[in-house]
Structure formats: C-alpha cells, structure tokens
Design a protein around this motif. Structure first.
Motif, PDB file in Angstrom:
ATOM      1  N   TRP A  75     -13.145   4.394   6.279  1.00 48.71           N
ATOM      2  CA  TRP A  75     -12.667   3.143   6.854  1.00 48.71           C
ATOM      3  C   TRP A  75     -11.169   2.992   6.643  1.00 48.71           C
ATOM      4  O   TRP A  75     -10.447   2.622   7.556  1.00 48.71           O
ATOM      5  CB  TRP A  75     -13.385   1.959   6.222  1.00 48.71           C
ATOM      6  CG  TRP A  75     -14.754   1.730   6.754  1.00 48.71           C
ATOM      7  CD1 TRP A  75     -15.383   2.408   7.743  1.00 48.71           C
ATOM      8  CD2 TRP A  75     -15.672   0.737   6.312  1.00 48.71           C
ATOM      9  NE1 TRP A  75     -16.638   1.904   7.942  1.00 48.71           N
ATOM     10  CE2 TRP A  75     -16.843   0.878   7.082  1.00 48.71           C
ATOM     11  CE3 TRP A  75     -15.617  -0.244   5.334  1.00 48.71           C
ATOM     12  CZ2 TRP A  75     -17.943   0.054   6.898  1.00 48.71           C
ATOM     13  CZ3 TRP A  75     -16.717  -1.063   5.152  1.00 48.71           C
ATOM     14  CH2 TRP A  75     -17.868  -0.914   5.937  1.00 48.71           C
ATOM     15  N   SER A  76     -10.707   3.268   5.430  1.00 49.37           N
ATOM     16  CA  SER A  76      -9.285   3.127   5.130  1.00 49.37           C
ATOM     17  C   SER A  76      -8.450   4.076   5.974  1.00 49.37           C
ATOM     18  O   SER A  76      -7.368   3.725   6.443  1.00 49.37           O
ATOM     19  CB  SER A  76      -9.024   3.374   3.642  1.00 49.37           C
ATOM     20  OG  SER A  76      -9.648   2.372   2.878  1.00 49.37           O
ATOM     21  N   ALA A 115     -15.783   3.957   2.388  1.00 53.37           N
ATOM     22  CA  ALA A 115     -14.548   3.182   2.253  1.00 53.37           C
ATOM     23  C   ALA A 115     -13.336   4.053   2.561  1.00 53.37           C
ATOM     24  O   ALA A 115     -12.388   3.603   3.204  1.00 53.37           O
ATOM     25  CB  ALA A 115     -14.441   2.584   0.852  1.00 53.37           C
ATOM     26  N   HIS A 116     -13.378   5.301   2.127  1.00 52.87           N
ATOM     27  CA  HIS A 116     -12.275   6.236   2.423  1.00 52.87           C
ATOM     28  C   HIS A 116     -12.142   6.437   3.932  1.00 52.87           C
ATOM     29  O   HIS A 116     -11.036   6.410   4.471  1.00 52.87           O
ATOM     30  CB  HIS A 116     -12.515   7.568   1.715  1.00 52.87           C
ATOM     31  CG  HIS A 116     -11.532   8.615   2.081  1.00 52.87           C
ATOM     32  ND1 HIS A 116     -10.239   8.611   1.609  1.00 52.87           N
ATOM     33  CD2 HIS A 116     -11.634   9.681   2.905  1.00 52.87           C
ATOM     34  CE1 HIS A 116      -9.589   9.643   2.128  1.00 52.87           C
ATOM     35  NE2 HIS A 116     -10.408  10.308   2.905  1.00 52.87           N
ATOM     36  N   VAL A 122     -12.245  -3.408   2.526  1.00 54.47           N
ATOM     37  CA  VAL A 122     -11.515  -2.910   3.694  1.00 54.47           C
ATOM     38  C   VAL A 122     -11.693  -3.867   4.867  1.00 54.47           C
ATOM     39  O   VAL A 122     -10.729  -4.237   5.543  1.00 54.47           O
ATOM     40  CB  VAL A 122     -11.968  -1.480   4.074  1.00 54.47           C
ATOM     41  CG1 VAL A 122     -11.285  -1.007   5.342  1.00 54.47           C
ATOM     42  CG2 VAL A 122     -11.697  -0.506   2.927  1.00 54.47           C
ATOM     43  N   ASP A 165      -9.851  -7.188   4.275  1.00 50.83           N
ATOM     44  CA  ASP A 165      -8.404  -7.024   4.423  1.00 50.83           C
ATOM     45  C   ASP A 165      -7.989  -7.001   5.895  1.00 50.83           C
ATOM     46  O   ASP A 165      -6.967  -7.586   6.269  1.00 50.83           O
ATOM     47  CB  ASP A 165      -7.933  -5.742   3.725  1.00 50.83           C
ATOM     48  CG  ASP A 165      -7.999  -5.831   2.211  1.00 50.83           C
ATOM     49  OD1 ASP A 165      -8.156  -6.951   1.677  1.00 50.83           O
ATOM     50  OD2 ASP A 165      -7.914  -4.768   1.560  1.00 50.83           O
ATOM     51  N   ASN A 205      -7.800   2.748   9.306  1.00 54.21           N
ATOM     52  CA  ASN A 205      -7.276   1.397   9.224  1.00 54.21           C
ATOM     53  C   ASN A 205      -5.746   1.383   9.211  1.00 54.21           C
ATOM     54  O   ASN A 205      -5.147   0.464   8.690  1.00 54.21           O
ATOM     55  CB  ASN A 205      -7.830   0.717   7.965  1.00 54.21           C
ATOM     56  CG  ASN A 205      -7.566  -0.752   7.948  1.00 54.21           C
ATOM     57  OD1 ASN A 205      -7.345  -1.346   8.986  1.00 54.21           O
ATOM     58  ND2 ASN A 205      -7.559  -1.329   6.774  1.00 54.21           N
ATOM     59  N   GLU A 206      -5.136   2.397   9.748  1.00 51.97           N
ATOM     60  CA  GLU A 206      -3.675   2.480   9.733  1.00 51.97           C
ATOM     61  C   GLU A 206      -3.100   2.215  11.111  1.00 51.97           C
ATOM     62  O   GLU A 206      -3.446   2.885  12.073  1.00 51.97           O
ATOM     63  CB  GLU A 206      -3.238   3.876   9.253  1.00 51.97           C
ATOM     64  CG  GLU A 206      -3.687   4.220   7.853  1.00 51.97           C
ATOM     65  CD  GLU A 206      -3.098   3.315   6.794  1.00 51.97           C
ATOM     66  OE1 GLU A 206      -1.933   2.893   6.943  1.00 51.97           O
ATOM     67  OE2 GLU A 206      -3.809   3.016   5.826  1.00 51.97           O
TER      68      GLU A 206
END
Length: 193
Positions: free
Chosen positions: A68-69, A65-66, A127, A130, A72-73
C-alpha cells in the motif's frame, strides 16, 4: 547454522504450510519435517504454535502495508485511495488463508477499533487513514473523522471480498473486480467533497 537463519527457515516452512491449508495445516511436526529439525528444536525459536501463527499474521500485515505504501506516492489522492483497495483485493485473492487469518478470524492479539487504530497500531489502516487525511486536506473528501472514514472503506471492501469468497456472487473474478471497483466508486462519491 545460525539462529536467525533457522528461524527464517522455520517461518518460511510454516508460511508454506499455511498458504496450502490454512492455520490448521501448521503443525510443529510438519514444519520440523520440512526444515529437517526435530519438533522440539522449533521451540528454541518460537515459544509455541500460536507465536508462530502470530508472526505469520504480523508479517502479512506488514507485507500488505508495504504494498500500500509503495502505491501511495504522488499522483491523484483519490486514485491512490482506489489503488490501496485494489491491493487489498489482490492480496485476499492471492493469499486466501493468510487473508482470513489476518483479517477475518478472532485472534487474541487482534487490534480493536477505535483505540488501537487511533493509536496507530495498525500498519494497514494507518496507510488508509493517512490518505484520507491527505484527501480531506486537499479538499477532495468531506470533513469527518479520518479513522471512521478509513474503517468505513475497509468494512465495505472487506465485506465485498468476504461475500465473494463465500460464493455469494455468481461473477467470475474479472466480473467481480468490475463490480468491486464500481461499488467502491459509488461509496467514494458519497464522501467526496
């Protein structure tokens, strides 16, 4: 030695055993030997082997998840959705035992679709959902339930990875990655606005 430092050493040793041989390779005796403790000393930090395996799985979810995040910017929302799926593939191929345990094996505390996911209990699918919502709001994806769409994307990519890891493709890794990307692009074309 402090309790958190010892717990971290135990966890690192357990994860190393897990990476080499899967869940069946993780034993309290093997961990104890790796960190220089008695097997009983481990129980001061983890109540049992299952709790230790659960922690490894939870950490795996948080790790992916980290990643992916972090990807994801900014930028094109569809490109970000594709990047998330690439990271999933990268993780599966780099950490096959962790991947299997986290995403493919029955586990007592595994999250269930739809209720656990809609309640945002999944650090990974949160993620994806969203980004799906963002893409829908930007008019890039068709309207629809974001959680259902996120699960569809996950099921598609997970299924391809599971088939590849089970030897159902004659492709080498490079060829499989090309196929994976093309297949995902076909799926996205069907839900793009």
């Amino acid at each position: 030695m402090s309790a958190p430092a010892t717990a971290d050493r135990i966890l690192r040793a357990a994860r190393a055993l897990f990476e080499r041989g899967g869940a069946q390779a993780v034993s309290m005796r093997g961990i104890a030997q790796a960190v220089g403790l008695t097997p009983m000393a481990i129980y001061r930090h983890f109540p049992n082997r299952e709790a230790l395996l659960q922690r490894i799985s939870d950490d795996s979810f948080e790790q992916i998840a980290h990643h992916w995040s972090a990807r994801n910017e900014g930028g094109d929302v569809i490109a970000r959705l594709l990047a998330i799926q690439r990271i999933y593939l990268d993780y599966a191929l780099a950490h096959p035992h962790l991947f299997d345990h986290a995403f493919s094996m029955p586990r007592e505390r595994a999250r269930r679709f739809p209720e656990d996911f809609r309640a945002r209990r999944s650090p990974t699918l949160n993620v994806v959902a969203d980004v799906v919502i963002e893409a829908q709001q930007a008019g890039r994806l068709k309207p629809g339930d974001a959680w259902d769409i996120a699960m569809t994307l996950w099921a598609h990519t997970h299924g391809l990875i599971a088939l590849y890891r089970a030897g159902r493709f004659s492709y080498d890794e490079r060829e499989f990655r090309r196929f994976y990307e093309a297949s995902l692009a076909r799926l996205l074309q069907g839900i793009e606005a």
